[in-house]
Design a protein around this motif. Structure first.
Motif, mmCIF file in Angstrom:
data_model
loop_
_atom_site.group_PDB
_atom_site.id
_atom_site.type_symbol
_atom_site.label_atom_id
_atom_site.label_comp_id
_atom_site.label_asym_id
_atom_site.label_seq_id
_atom_site.Cartn_x
_atom_site.Cartn_y
_atom_site.Cartn_z
ATOM 1 N N ARG A 230 6.554 3.682 7.112
ATOM 2 C CA ARG A 230 7.805 3.348 6.403
ATOM 3 C C ARG A 230 8.975 3.398 7.387
ATOM 4 N NH1 ARG A 230 9.519 5.777 1.003
ATOM 5 N NH2 ARG A 230 10.815 3.917 1.194
ATOM 6 N N GLU A 233 8.854 0.366 9.659
ATOM 7 C CA GLU A 233 9.401 -0.844 9.024
ATOM 8 C C GLU A 233 10.911 -0.835 9.089
ATOM 9 O OE1 GLU A 233 10.668 -3.721 5.923
ATOM 10 O OE2 GLU A 233 11.259 -1.645 6.175
ATOM 11 N N MET A 234 11.487 0.330 8.814
ATOM 12 C CA MET A 234 12.950 0.433 8.767
ATOM 13 C C MET A 234 13.566 0.129 10.126
ATOM 14 S SD MET A 234 15.254 3.685 7.550
ATOM 15 C CE MET A 234 15.003 4.718 8.981
ATOM 16 N N MET A 249 1.351 -0.198 5.715
ATOM 17 C CA MET A 249 1.836 0.796 4.744
ATOM 18 C C MET A 249 1.087 0.676 3.420
ATOM 19 S SD MET A 249 5.511 0.554 2.837
ATOM 20 C CE MET A 249 6.394 0.080 4.304
ATOM 21 N N ALA A 253 -1.188 3.733 1.839
ATOM 22 C CA ALA A 253 -0.828 4.346 0.554
ATOM 23 C C ALA A 253 -2.038 4.387 -0.390
ATOM 24 C CB ALA A 253 0.326 3.588 -0.086
ATOM 25 N N MET A 323 14.141 12.220 8.609
ATOM 26 C CA MET A 323 12.840 11.611 8.272
ATOM 27 C C MET A 323 11.763 12.680 8.150
ATOM 28 S SD MET A 323 13.314 8.408 7.853
ATOM 29 C CE MET A 323 15.007 8.548 7.323
ATOM 30 N N LYS A 326 11.951 14.216 4.825
ATOM 31 C CA LYS A 326 11.359 13.345 3.801
ATOM 32 C C LYS A 326 9.832 13.384 3.858
ATOM 33 C CE LYS A 326 15.238 10.110 3.524
ATOM 34 N NZ LYS A 326 15.558 10.003 2.101
ATOM 35 N N ALA A 363 9.148 17.263 -8.991
ATOM 36 C CA ALA A 363 8.693 15.921 -8.600
ATOM 37 C C ALA A 363 7.179 15.780 -8.658
ATOM 38 C CB ALA A 363 9.180 15.605 -7.187
ATOM 39 N N VAL A 366 3.425 16.823 -12.416
ATOM 40 C CA VAL A 366 3.335 16.052 -13.662
ATOM 41 C C VAL A 366 1.884 15.933 -14.087
ATOM 42 C CG1 VAL A 366 5.386 14.726 -13.181
ATOM 43 C CG2 VAL A 366 3.188 13.889 -12.395
ATOM 44 N N ASN A 371 2.061 6.553 -16.041
ATOM 45 C CA ASN A 371 2.287 5.189 -15.573
ATOM 46 C C ASN A 371 2.552 4.200 -16.701
ATOM 47 O OD1 ASN A 371 1.945 6.075 -13.024
ATOM 48 N ND2 ASN A 371 -0.169 5.390 -12.819
ATOM 49 N N VAL B 47 11.385 -0.178 -12.233
ATOM 50 C CA VAL B 47 12.692 -0.310 -12.866
ATOM 51 C C VAL B 47 13.750 -0.342 -11.776
ATOM 52 C CG1 VAL B 47 14.434 0.837 -14.275
ATOM 53 C CG2 VAL B 47 12.088 0.726 -15.083
ATOM 54 N N ASP B 83 6.441 3.236 -13.063
ATOM 55 C CA ASP B 83 5.797 3.848 -11.900
ATOM 56 C C ASP B 83 6.839 4.429 -10.953
ATOM 57 O OD1 ASP B 83 3.103 3.285 -12.552
ATOM 58 O OD2 ASP B 83 3.404 1.208 -11.952
ATOM 59 N N ASN B 113 12.338 -1.356 1.594
ATOM 60 C CA ASN B 113 11.784 -0.128 2.170
ATOM 61 C C ASN B 113 12.830 0.629 2.975
ATOM 62 O OD1 ASN B 113 9.643 1.743 3.278
ATOM 63 N ND2 ASN B 113 10.339 0.763 5.160
ATOM 64 N N ALA B 114 13.551 -0.089 3.826
ATOM 65 C CA ALA B 114 14.549 0.581 4.671
ATOM 66 C C ALA B 114 15.647 1.214 3.819
ATOM 67 C CB ALA B 114 15.151 -0.421 5.657
ATOM 68 N N THR B 116 15.537 2.287 0.771
ATOM 69 C CA THR B 116 15.100 3.462 0.009
ATOM 70 C C THR B 116 14.673 4.607 0.918
ATOM 71 O OG1 THR B 116 12.888 2.507 -0.164
ATOM 72 C CG2 THR B 116 14.396 2.159 -2.017
ATOM 73 N N LEU B 117 14.219 4.279 2.102
ATOM 74 C CA LEU B 117 13.819 5.366 3.017
ATOM 75 C C LEU B 117 15.058 6.123 3.484
ATOM 76 C CD1 LEU B 117 11.522 6.811 4.441
ATOM 77 C CD2 LEU B 117 11.770 5.236 6.348
ATOM 78 N N LEU B 118 16.075 5.363 3.785
ATOM 79 C CA LEU B 118 17.344 6.007 4.126
ATOM 80 C C LEU B 118 17.910 6.703 2.883
ATOM 81 C CD1 LEU B 118 18.418 5.974 6.935
ATOM 82 C CD2 LEU B 118 19.990 4.150 6.324
ATOM 83 N N GLY B 119 17.819 6.021 1.768
ATOM 84 C CA GLY B 119 18.166 6.633 0.480
ATOM 85 C C GLY B 119 19.636 6.880 0.264
ATOM 86 N N LEU B 124 14.694 5.652 -4.090
ATOM 87 C CA LEU B 124 13.390 5.496 -4.737
ATOM 88 C C LEU B 124 13.095 6.794 -5.469
ATOM 89 C CD1 LEU B 124 10.484 4.331 -5.166
ATOM 90 C CD2 LEU B 124 9.924 5.186 -2.886
ATOM 91 N N SER B 127 8.838 10.019 -11.616
ATOM 92 C CA SER B 127 8.408 11.316 -12.149
ATOM 93 C C SER B 127 7.024 11.705 -11.641
ATOM 94 C CB SER B 127 8.394 11.265 -13.674
ATOM 95 O OG SER B 127 7.595 10.191 -14.114
ATOM 96 N N PRO B 129 4.419 11.398 -8.098
ATOM 97 C CA PRO B 129 4.216 10.927 -6.713
ATOM 98 C C PRO B 129 3.240 9.759 -6.629
ATOM 99 C CG PRO B 129 4.025 13.323 -6.828
ATOM 100 C CD PRO B 129 4.127 12.838 -8.234
ATOM 101 N N ASP B 133 4.193 6.261 -4.959
ATOM 102 C CA ASP B 133 3.402 5.674 -3.874
ATOM 103 C C ASP B 133 3.038 4.209 -4.135
ATOM 104 O OD1 ASP B 133 3.541 7.828 -2.207
ATOM 105 O OD2 ASP B 133 1.548 8.604 -2.653
ATOM 106 N N LYS B 134 3.112 3.773 -5.415
ATOM 107 C CA LYS B 134 2.866 2.344 -5.679
ATOM 108 C C LYS B 134 3.934 1.473 -5.017
ATOM 109 C CE LYS B 134 0.063 2.243 -9.838
ATOM 110 N NZ LYS B 134 -0.114 1.604 -11.159
ATOM 111 N N PHE B 135 5.096 2.027 -4.812
ATOM 112 C CA PHE B 135 6.135 1.304 -4.074
ATOM 113 C C PHE B 135 5.609 0.923 -2.691
ATOM 114 C CE2 PHE B 135 9.593 1.541 -0.962
ATOM 115 C CZ PHE B 135 10.445 0.556 -1.433
ATOM 116 N N SER B 136 4.879 1.836 -2.065
ATOM 117 C CA SER B 136 4.294 1.533 -0.756
ATOM 118 C C SER B 136 3.060 0.649 -0.895
ATOM 119 C CB SER B 136 3.904 2.832 -0.029
ATOM 120 O OG SER B 136 5.041 3.613 0.214
#
Lengths: 375, 159
Positions: A230, A233-234, A249, A253, A323, A326, A363, A366, A371, B47, B83, B113-114, B116-119, B124, B127, B129, B133-136
C-alpha cells in the motif's frame, strides 16, 4: 436417479484376455447420484458444488489417501503420511470464496503492467525503488515455499484449503517476477541483500506447526507486506509502479484473509491453540521489528516516502514512522479478529507508536457476519 | 457509455455528491466489461461519505461480478454495515475526481489507496478488519471504477 440393481447384471466378469472385471462403480457405488448443483451467475463455483455430502468437510478424516472427499473409498487405501489430519489444522470458513476469487483475479506481470510507460527517474529515487524491489523479490517467495513445505502433509479431505494455497504459490511467483522485472527494467538493477530479511524468513520456515507458520506468514509477515505494498502504491513515481503494487496488494490481502480466518477457526474449535499462536508471534514480532528497522528497508522506504534524499529527515522518516504505526494498528486489529488478542502480550511499543489499545479492541473485536449490505 | 448515463451525467456535470453521478460511474463500468474482466470478479459493499457543512452525502456501492449493481444513497447511521467506508470532505473528493479528469486516471497522491493510507483527507474505516481488507483485495477494480469519471464526468463538460 435411482438405478435398478439388475440393470447391469449381464455385463462380463472378465476381459477378453481373462482378467477379472469389477463393475462396482456402475452398479451403485455409494454416492449422491443425481445431485445437480446450480451454477451461480459467475459460473459453477466451488461454493456451488459444496452440496450434500460433498460439501461436508470432516473434522477428523478417516482416510490418509488422495482419494477425493465424497467418493466411495476402499478402506485399505495407501497412507500418504499426512500429519495435518484435523480440520482445525488448515481450514478457514472463507477458503472456498478466496479460492474462486484468486482464480478469477489472476494477472500477468508480463502483460498487465504498462512497462512501456516507465520513465527515467532521479538517481536516488531509482536506487530506492530498486532497493525496495530487491527486498520484495527476496521475501515474496517465502509465501510460496512455506505452503509448499506443508501442503503435502495436509489431509486430502481439505482439498479446498490446498487448492487455495496453490493459488497463493502462483501469486507469490508472480510477485517475485514483477519486482525482479521492475528492478531490472529501468536502468537500475538488484541492489543490497543482507541477513535481516533472511532471519525473518527462516523464523517463518522453521515454525513447528502449520498453524504457527500461518500466524507468522499470513497474519504477521504478509500483513506487513500488504501495508508495504500500500505504501509502495502511494509513493510510486509512475503508473507502472502504482499498478504493480495495486495488483500485488490484491493478492496479498487474500492471503491475509485466509490466515486471519484460519487462525480464528482454529482458536474457536480449540482455544488451547491460542497459546501456540502467541508463542510464535512473541518471537515473530521481535524478528519483524528488527527487519523493519534494518537499514536497507528503512532508508529506501524513507527516501521514497520523502520524495528524495534531500527530504528524508523533514518528510521521509516522519512519514515512515506514521506508516509503521498504521502497520502495527492493522496487524493488531487482525489479531483481535482472529481471536488471538495481542494487546496484553505484545512487546511492540504501543505507547511509543501512539497506538491506543482501546481503538484496536473496538476495530477488531467484531463477530462474524458484518458484511451485510448497507442498502 | 450508455445514452442513459450520458444524459444523467450531462444533467449533473458538476455535482459529485449525487446519486446520478455515481449511477453514471456504474453505467460506465457496466458498459465496459472488457476493462474489468481482466481484473476479475469483485464482491464488495463500499460506502463513500462526502462531508460538507450542509449535510453528509453517503452513497452505497455494491459490486458483484464485474458490475456495480447497486448505487443507493444511505443514511449515515447504517454506513457501518458495508464492508468498508471511505470518508472525506466534499472538497477532498472533488480534488480526487479533478485529478482523474485532468490526467485520465488518478495519479500520485490522488489514488484512492494513497489518499486513504495517508488518511488525512479521506479515511478508510469499517467495523471489521476483514471488510476493510476488501478495500485492498479489490483495489484495482475500485480505482478503475473511480477512473471512469473521465468519461462519466469529463465528457459532460463539453459545450
Amino acid at each position: 436417479m435411482k438405478v435398478d440393481p439388475g440393470t447391469y447384471e449381464s455385463l462380463p466378469d472378465v476381459t477378453p484376455l481373462g482378467s477379472a472385471l469389477d463393475w462396482k462403480w456402475l452398479r451403485g457405488a455409494k454416492s449422491e447420484w443425481g445431485v445437480h448443483p446450480k451454477p451461480s451467475p459467475r459460473g459453477l463455483t466451488m461454493l456451488d458444488i459444496a452440496v450434500g455430502e460433498y460439501g461436508e468437510v470432516p473434522e477428523h478424516p478417516t482416510h490418509r489417501s488422495m482419494a477425493p472427499r465424497g467418493a466411495d473409498i476402499d478402506p485399505d487405501t495407501v497412507d500418504m503420511g499426512y500429519i495435518l489430519n484435523r480440520k482445525t489444522d488448515v481450514w478457514a470458513d472463507n477458503v472456498r470464496e478466496l479460492y474462486e476469487e484468486a482464480v478469477a483475479r489472476q494477472w500477468s506481470a508480463t502483460r498487465d503492467i504498462p512497462w512501456g510507460e516507465l520513465q527515467e527517474l532521479p538517481d536516488d529515487i531509482e536506487h530506492a525503488m530498486c532497493q525496495l524491489c530487491t527486498l520484495l523479490t527476496e521475501v515474496e517467495m517465502i509465501a510460496a515455499d512455506l505452503p509448499a513445505k506443508w501442503m503435502w502433509r495436509m489431509n486430502h479431505d481439505f482439498i479446498e484449503a490446498k487448492m487455495f494455497l496453490c493459488t497463493q504459490i502462483m501469486d507469490e511467483a508472480r510477485h517475485a517476477e514483477v519486482f525482479r522485472k521492475r528492478a531490472l527494467s529501468n536502468g537500475g538493477g538488484l541492489l543490497v541483500s543482507r541477513s535481516s530479511p533472511t532471519s525473518l524468513l527462516r523464523t517463518i520456515m522453521e515454525a513447528k506447526t502449520y498453524t504457527q507458520a500461518s500466524a507468522l506468514l499470513h497474519l504477521l509477515g504478509e500483513g506487513f507486506i500488504l501495508d508495504i505494498f500500500r505504501m509502495g502504491e502511494m509513493i510510486s513515481p509512475t503508473d507502472v509502479e502504482k499498478r504493480m503494487f495495486r495488483m500485488a496488494m490484491q493478492d496479498e490481502a487474500r492471503h491475509v484473509a485466509y490466515g486471519t480466518m484460519h487462525l480464528r477457526y482454529a482458536v474457536q474449535q480449540d482455544p488451547d491453540v491460542a497459546e501456540e499462536i502467541h508463542e510464535a508471534l512473541d518471537h515473530g514480532e521481535q524478528v519483524l521489528m528488527d527487519f523493519g528497522a534494518s537499514p536497507d528497508v528503512a532508508t529506501a522506504l524513507a527516501v521514497l516516502l520523502g520524495g528524495g534524499v534531500e527530504y528524508i529527515e523533514e518528510k521521509g522518516f516522519p512519514l515512515a514512522f506514521e506508516m509503521n504505526r498504521k502497520q502495527f494498528t492493522s496487524y493488531l486489529a487482525r489479531c483481535e479478529r482472529a481471536g488471538v488478542s495481542r494487546l496484553e502480550r505484545t512487546t511492540v511499543p504501543l505507547d511509543f507508536l501512539g497506538i491506543d489499545p482501546d481503538d484496536i479492541r473496538r476495530a477488531g473485536g467484531v463477530s462474524l457476519g458484518a458484511n451485510a449490505s448497507a442498502s | 457509455m450508455s445514452p442513459y448515463s450520458l444524459e444523467v451525467a450531462h444533467a449533473n456535470a458538476a455535482a459529485i455528491d449525487t446519486v446520478a453521478f455515481f449511477a453514471a460511474l456504474a453505467d460506465e463500468m457496466n458498459a465496459n466489461p472488457d476493462r474489468f474482466s481482466v481484473l476479475g470478479e469483485a464482491e464488495m459493499d463500499a460506502v463513500l461519505v462526502m462531508q460538507s457543512d450542509d449535510h453528509d452525502f453517503c452513497i452505497n456501492l455494491r459490486f458483484e461480478g464485474m458490475r456495480c449493481d447497486e448505487v443507493v444513497e444511505v443514511l449515515a447511521d447504517v454506513v457501518h454495515l458495508a464492508d468498508f467506508c471511505l470518508e472525506g470532505s466534499l472538497s477532498a473528493w472533488r480534488a480526487m475526481f479533478s485529478d482523474i479528469v485532468e490526467n485520465g486516471r488518478a495519479t500520485g497522491m490522488q489514488t484512492i489507496n494513497a489518499l486513504t493510507l495517508l488518511g488525512e483527507e479521506i479515511k478508510l474505516v469499517g467495523s471489521d478488519p476483514m471488510g476493510i481488507d476488501k478495500f485492498s483485495r479489490f483495489n484495482q477494480t475500485l480505482q478503475e471504477f473511480l477512473d471512469g469519471a473521465v468519461v462519466a464526468f469529463a465528457s459532460t463538460m463539453k459545450p
